[in-house]
Design a protein around this motif. Structure first.
Motif, mmCIF file in Angstrom:
data_model
loop_
_atom_site.group_PDB
_atom_site.id
_atom_site.type_symbol
_atom_site.label_atom_id
_atom_site.label_comp_id
_atom_site.label_asym_id
_atom_site.label_seq_id
_atom_site.Cartn_x
_atom_site.Cartn_y
_atom_site.Cartn_z
ATOM 1 N N TYR A 63 0.786 -1.185 -0.084
ATOM 2 C CA TYR A 63 -0.092 0.047 -0.088
ATOM 3 C C TYR A 63 0.921 1.238 0.305
ATOM 4 C CZ TYR A 63 -3.552 3.370 1.409
ATOM 5 O OH TYR A 63 -4.413 4.254 1.398
ATOM 6 N N LEU A 68 -0.493 -1.649 -4.936
ATOM 7 C CA LEU A 68 -1.851 -2.170 -4.918
ATOM 8 C C LEU A 68 -2.696 -1.628 -6.116
ATOM 9 C CD1 LEU A 68 -2.857 -2.721 -1.469
ATOM 10 C CD2 LEU A 68 -2.121 -4.412 -2.925
ATOM 11 N N ASN A 74 -2.951 -6.690 -7.026
ATOM 12 C CA ASN A 74 -4.121 -6.495 -6.142
ATOM 13 C C ASN A 74 -4.572 -8.128 -6.313
ATOM 14 O OD1 ASN A 74 -6.174 -5.941 -4.690
ATOM 15 N ND2 ASN A 74 -6.853 -4.099 -5.974
ATOM 16 N N SER A 78 -5.066 -10.664 -3.123
ATOM 17 C CA SER A 78 -6.418 -11.504 -3.049
ATOM 18 C C SER A 78 -6.301 -12.939 -2.824
ATOM 19 C CB SER A 78 -7.483 -10.925 -3.746
ATOM 20 O OG SER A 78 -7.693 -9.615 -4.013
#
Length: 100
Positions: A63, A68, A74, A78
């Motif tokens: 971040y 991200l 990203n 996940s």
């Protein structure tokens, strides 16, 4: 936001997410495993904490580095959260990883 604020928030959300996954696992699997508490107590508490802290550090780093924003990063993050939570559930309930 500072790195420590992001890191603390990520730890909180990681623990909350893992706890909610455990609650869903209890509802779906209907029971907790009844193995030797002494044998697995350390691993069942310590390893998920190591996972959450490591994940929080990595996510805070991504971040703060503005990584991200990238779609591939990203999606990979996940999937890493998904696989880590499934591994913790698998270890806790003694189910096969594929089931989790």
């Amino acid at each position: 936001m500072s790195f420590l604020e992001i890191f603390g928030y990520d730890i909180f959300t990681g623990l909350f997410g893992l706890a909610s996954d455990v609650c869903v696992g209890i509802v779906i699997l209907k029971n907790m495993p009844r193995g030797s508490r002494r044998k697995y107590a350390f691993c069942k508490v310590f390893l998920p904490l190591v996972y959450v802290v490591t994940l929080a550090f990595l996510m805070a780093f991504l971040y703060k580095g503005h990584l991200l924003r990238l779609t591939a990063v990203n999606i990979a993050a996940s999937y890493m959260v998904l696989l880590g939570n499934a591994a913790c559930i698998s270890m806790l309930f003694g189910e096969a990883f594929q089931t989790c």
